[in-house]
Structure formats: structure tokens, C-alpha cells
Design an enzyme around this catalytic site. Structure first.
Site, PDB file in Angstrom:
ATOM      1  CG  LEU A  60      -0.445  35.519 -64.723  1.00  0.00           C
ATOM      2  CD1 LEU A  60       0.775  34.656 -64.424  1.00  0.00           C
ATOM      3  CD2 LEU A  60      -1.559  35.209 -63.738  1.00  0.00           C
ATOM      4  CG  ASP A  61      -2.305  41.764 -61.397  1.00  0.00           C
ATOM      5  OD1 ASP A  61      -2.868  42.160 -62.436  1.00  0.00           O
ATOM      6  OD2 ASP A  61      -2.888  41.647 -60.304  1.00  0.00           O
ATOM      7  NE  ARG A  62       7.147  45.294 -63.506  1.00  0.00           N
ATOM      8  CZ  ARG A  62       7.780  46.146 -64.283  1.00  0.00           C
ATOM      9  NH1 ARG A  62       7.102  46.975 -65.051  1.00  0.00           N
ATOM     10  NH2 ARG A  62       9.096  46.189 -64.292  1.00  0.00           N
ATOM     11  CB  THR A  64       0.792  37.510 -60.200  1.00  0.00           C
ATOM     12  OG1 THR A  64       0.039  38.358 -59.329  1.00  0.00           O
ATOM     13  CG2 THR A  64       0.362  36.069 -59.972  1.00  0.00           C
TER      14      THR A  64
END
Length: 233
Positions: A60-62, A64
Site C-alpha cells: 500500500l502507498d505510504r 494509504t
């Protein structure tokens, strides 16, 4: 300091809630990350000598937050990664976007190209070298005056995919300054549901975790209790 939120653990997997702003694994920022925290958790609770194994299965993106699964064995990591590769790893997100998509439900298909200078992905033609196909299905759950709550199911798992694709149709994610969203404290994108076959058991595991009780999520009425579902199969 972020605290671990483990919602399920057995001998092969760890299912956790990743807070927004915490990297899912080590990056160039050298900030504390969730993978390292889970290794420390195993070492402290299982009295393992040396470094405890925890495998990163998906990302997951930071910015998110939401539900993630990590592997505790190399066998589990390999089998979960194979499910991900074969499209048998089900991921659903909730997002709040500016306005409302013209169609209440549909599919978005584009080709994305990573721009390392801007740390963004650009939507480009299919013939562009390095472009990767991105596909998602969406369903608009609630429309308010200026924003909409949208449920998104990823078919492909590309970096920044949801953010770039909704910005492209004129409905950027709230709080997404990088892709034209209105300013908010946090990005309004949350990994809401995860479903996969247990790596060593003939059982489908399903986990649902709702977003935090903060703005702008509190504009919408839905059950906010984190819970785990188990399905035989």
C-alpha cells in the site's frame, strides 16, 4: 509512534491495519515501517533468535491506510504471491472523490507510466514503452453535494492506480494534492476489504476494515466496526 493493530494471526499469516503515513516496508526515508514492526513483534512474542521472518506479499502507498496481510513463512509468502499473480487475491478499496463519476458503476482501463522525476504515474497510450495496463471496477455508493463515496475493486495492482485513474476522469481523490484533489488532512483512500485462500488450509479468509472515524469519512453513514469474516471453501 504507531502501534501495531493486528486483527488476525496464526502460524503462517499476519493480518494488520496499516495506518496512513506509515510505510508498509522500508524505503529511502528510513522511517519506521510496518514490516520492521512486525518482525520485532515476532521476535518479542515468539522468542526467536536473530531476525524473525516476515514476508511482504502486497503493498500500500505510504499515504494509504487499511487492511494488509503479511506472511510468517516462506511457504505462505510464495503461495499468497502466486494468488496475487493469478488474480485470486481480492482487494477492495473505499475512496471519496470530488464530484461524482458520470456512470454510477463501471470499469476504468488505462495505461500508466511511472514518472520518476515527479514521483507520479502518467496516463499514456498503450504503445508507449514501459506503459503498464491498469484496470479497476468501481461502484458509487453515496453521492453528496460535492463529493461521492466510491467502492473500488482492483483488477490490476499498479502504483497510484486509483488516484491517477479517477483524476483522469475528473474525479480526483480528496486530499490528493499530487493528482488534483481538494486539500484534506489525509488522503481519502482506504484498503477496505481483503480476501484470499489461506496458504495452508482449504479456507477462504475475508477481512473487512472500515476507515477511521475522521473527516471526511464521517460525512458518510456506514458500519465502522473492524471485523473478520471466515468462509469455508
Amino acid at each position: 509512534m504507531n502501534e501495531l493493530a493486528i486483527i488476525y494471526e496464526d502460524n503462517h499469516i499476519l493480518v494488520v491495519i496499516k495506518p496512513q503515513g506509515l510505510p508498509c516496508c522500508a524505503d529511502k526515508s528510513e522511517d519506521m515501517d510496518l514490516l520492521t514492526m512486525l518482525k520485532e513483534h515476532r521476535k518479542a512474542n515468539e522468542e526467536k533468535p536473530g531476525e524473525a521472518f516476515v514476508g511482504l506479499v502486497h503493498r500500500l502507498d505510504r499515504v494509504t491506510g487499511g487492511v494488509m496481510v503479511y506472511a510468517k513463512t516462506t511457504k505462505a509468502a510464495a503461495r499468497l504471491s502466486e494468488q496475487l499473480k493469478n488474480g485470486e487475491f481480492y482487494k477492495k478499496y473505499l475512496t471519496i472523490v470530488k464530484g461524482s463519476p458520470k456512470e454510477r458503476s463501471g470499469k476504468l482501463e488505462n495505461h500508466l507510466l511511472k514518472n520518476s522525476k515527479t514521483n507520479k504515474v502518467d496516463i499514456v497510450g498503450a504503445a508507449v514503452s514501459g506503459a503498464k495496463r491498469a484496470e479497476l471496477d468501481y461502484n458509487v455508493r453515496t453521492v453528496l453535494e460535492k463529493v461521492s463515496l466510491v467502492e473500488v475493486e482492483l483488477v490490476t495492482g499498479r502504483s497510484h492506480q486509483i488516484r491517477a485513474q479517477f483524476s483522469h476522469i475528473g474525479n480526483p481523490v480528496l486530499g490528493d494534492k499530487k493528482y488534483g484533489g481538494w486539500p484534506e488532512k489525509e488522503l481519502a483512500l482506504w484498503a477496505h476489504e481483503l480476501k484470499f485462500k489461506h496458504p495452508t488450509q482449504d479456507q477462504v479468509m475475508a477481512f473487512v476494515v472500515n476507515p477511521p472515524e475522521d473527516e471526511p469519512w464521517t460525512k458518510f453513514d456506514f458500519n465502522r466496526k473492524a471485523h473478520k469474516l471466515k468462509e469455508e471453501g
